[in-house]
Design an enzyme around this catalytic site. Sequence first.
Site, PDB file in Angstrom:
ATOM      1  N   ASP A  28       0.908  -1.388  -0.008  1.00 54.68           N
ATOM      2  CA  ASP A  28       0.325   0.259   0.151  1.00 54.68           C
ATOM      3  C   ASP A  28       0.935   0.890  -0.047  1.00 54.68           C
ATOM      4  O   ASP A  28       2.202   0.720   0.332  1.00 54.68           O
ATOM      5  CB  ASP A  28      -0.750   0.259   1.596  1.00 54.68           C
ATOM      6  CG  ASP A  28      -2.139   0.636   0.815  1.00 54.68           C
ATOM      7  OD1 ASP A  28      -2.719   1.409   0.300  1.00 54.68           O
ATOM      8  OD2 ASP A  28      -3.100   0.504   1.976  1.00 54.68           O
ATOM      9  N   ASP A  78     -10.583   2.103  -2.602  1.00 54.48           N
ATOM     10  CA  ASP A  78     -11.801   1.636  -1.550  1.00 54.48           C
ATOM     11  C   ASP A  78     -12.859   1.821  -1.942  1.00 54.48           C
ATOM     12  O   ASP A  78     -13.626   2.301  -0.764  1.00 54.48           O
ATOM     13  CB  ASP A  78     -10.673   3.010  -0.799  1.00 54.48           C
ATOM     14  CG  ASP A  78      -9.638   2.550  -0.108  1.00 54.48           C
ATOM     15  OD1 ASP A  78      -8.819   0.747  -0.079  1.00 54.48           O
ATOM     16  OD2 ASP A  78      -8.570   3.687   0.467  1.00 54.48           O
TER      17      ASP A  78
HETATM   18  C1  DGJ Z   1      -5.792   1.581   2.254  1.00 54.61           C
HETATM   19  C2  DGJ Z   1      -6.176   0.828   1.316  1.00 54.61           C
HETATM   20  O1  DGJ Z   1      -7.440   1.168   0.137  1.00 54.61           O
HETATM   21  C3  DGJ Z   1      -7.446  -0.193   2.304  1.00 54.61           C
HETATM   22  O2  DGJ Z   1      -7.489  -1.154   1.522  1.00 54.61           O
HETATM   23  C4  DGJ Z   1      -6.831  -0.653   3.441  1.00 54.61           C
HETATM   24  O3  DGJ Z   1      -5.660  -1.501   3.247  1.00 54.61           O
HETATM   25  C5  DGJ Z   1      -6.434   0.917   4.133  1.00 54.61           C
HETATM   26  N1  DGJ Z   1      -5.299   1.607   3.191  1.00 54.61           N
HETATM   27  C6  DGJ Z   1      -5.733   0.115   5.494  1.00 54.61           C
HETATM   28  O4  DGJ Z   1      -5.178   1.794   5.563  1.00 54.61           O
END
Ligand code: DGJ
Length: 690
Positions: A449, A517
């Site tokens: 990430d 997300d």
């Molecule tokens: C952003 C990601 O897109 C989410 O799926 C998740 O992993 C969060 N970060 C965690 O902080």
Amino acid sequence: MSSVTFDAASRTYVLHTPSTCYVLGLDDGDVPVCLHWGPELTVEQAVTLPREQAPPASSFDGRGAGEELVTEAGARFDPPSLQIAFPDGVRGVDWRHLGHTIDGGGLTVRFRDALHPFEVDLHYRVHPDSDAVERWTTLRTEVPVTVLRCDSAAWSVPALPGYRLSHAVGGWSAENGLRRVELAVGETVLTSRRGLSSHHANPWLMLDGGDATEKHGEVWSGALAWSGSWRVTVTRTPSGRATWTGGAGHEGLTWRMEPGEEWTTPVFAGVYAPDGFGGASRRWHEHVARHVLPVPDEPRPVLYNAWEAVGFEVAEDNQKELAALAARVGAELFVMDDAWFGGRTSDRAGLGDWWPNPARFPRGLTPLIDEVHRLGMRFGLWVEPEMVNPDSDLYRAHPDWVLHMPGRPRTLLRNQLVLNLARQDVADWAHTWLHKLVSEHAIDFLKWDCNRAFTEAGWPGGPDQDRLWIKHVRSVYSIMDRLRADHPHLRIEACAGGGGRTDLGIMSRTDQVWTSDNTDAHDRIAIQRGFSQIYPARAMAAWVTDSPNPLTRRRTPLAFRFHVAMAGALGLGGNLLEWSSAELDEAAALVAVYKDIRPVVQFGSQHRLDYGVQHTLGDRVVVLAWRGPVAHGAPLVPLRLHALDPLGRYRDEDTGRVHHGAVLMSSGFTPDLPRGDYASALVRLRKENP
Ligand code: DGJ
């Protein structure tokens, strides 16, 4: 077939992809110009392509469009692809052709500047199984120079009566918003200045004459393989030509090159399609599958990720409970997301301290990993190696490791700062702990990430500050490459707060991208449609989550959520602890159906439909159809299918009904959608033997 041919008499290079042709030639001044990018031409035909430049229309005009890399030398007024400042005050490159090498599908055309010991190589690569032309540029110098811009390639499309630009824009949780707009006369800049390819614009574009549809019409397209800041400038001249130039870095960055140095740009690939946006997308999907993704033919597992279920409240117990339910519904990979490490109990602390949180995992990660494996699933783990919370042991020990500028505040976004991976010591630290983590645990998958944009991108005391924009990305690439080489079983998901790093560069070292997300199935339809313009279904991670959706509060039926997510690499992300037994059973049944259609979705060819998508592989066809809220009486237009055998008979594997291929393509069929909002259907057809 693909090939590269050089015709010495006319100084013409002809590149053939299986169904398209790219021709460049040298004009009298050795300038490399694009002569043709489009349908097949024989070499005999290609050498007759006109290459004379019309003389400037007035003393205020310059050369016409069509250069392979636009430099600043002479009467050129279009956006430069290559801006070089020599120490003697001279700008730009005055081309002198040095020769070329042809190696299978690869072509390098070599040039030097007329005055300085400075060389430019233009690289091209074609493949026997892809219609993409890959292009990039290498610079070499024997004098110190400042590089103000070095694009990977400039691309020219034929003169058309009009031009339309397709591209994607958006934001966090709203990625891949497809725009098709008339191309403005002037310059249109598509860019990211965020250090990531970004949610806000994606590094690809398509041009057509304004007449292309999903099925018909000529489309010229490009996609840049770069995961940091980038810029593509599309120019439509008042005289009626359209071109674009693009590469890594945003405007205003400069790099010094020292004598003896070489500079290589990322690849900018281009695809010409005679058969509409759908044809262009399928060519891109094939190219990405055959020449970008590291393990293209491996089915992407059905994953379960606990982020939306527990957020930062991660603990061994709840992960085990969720793992048991994930296994029950058929997940094949269990991913533990954020907050398993250091003092990370919210987004305010702990990033950078990559050891299991002792309060949450008193016996380390192994008991959970063992349990996940015992349940028959693979184990995946979330990491964010490029970032640090100021409230962390790492930052307390190394406050100088972050991007920063002396005297300026260190802007926090999501309470975190960006580690300067351009620094070798920081890159080594990141590689070391990741390598150790994967070596010491049975980890099968990393979700990598990256949750903020760059600010105060300085490197006090560092050499040639702006290089960090490039070097940081290259370090990410090299760490991923080394991890993959050392741990061949390891699979990686690219994520940057959802789809903030979706591009061909990251895809060449990852297996899938966390698309967004935003897991609201209704919103996802548009996000996925935008994604599918260039990127294939197998790389598009799509989860089924809770209703109401935690982000949008929209309520949608479970089947709708599944049918939308089944168009990609299916995953589950809901709080299974709160799903009823009936919902878990329904989910298990739908996961089983997905496993049946997975080869068709992930490895078949994709045709976007009015309100759904068709995937075809061999004798199997899968149609996923979705409708949002509709007014009573709104017509339900039949879905007309594509690329079937007109004489074939296709049996609906669920109802037994037989359709004729010709009828499915001409009249189409009306999916059996349940009444109510957010109705969806999945149809599996199999061609019968004659
Ligand atoms: C952003 C990601 O897109 C989410 O799926 C998740 O992993 C969060 N970060 C965690 O902080």
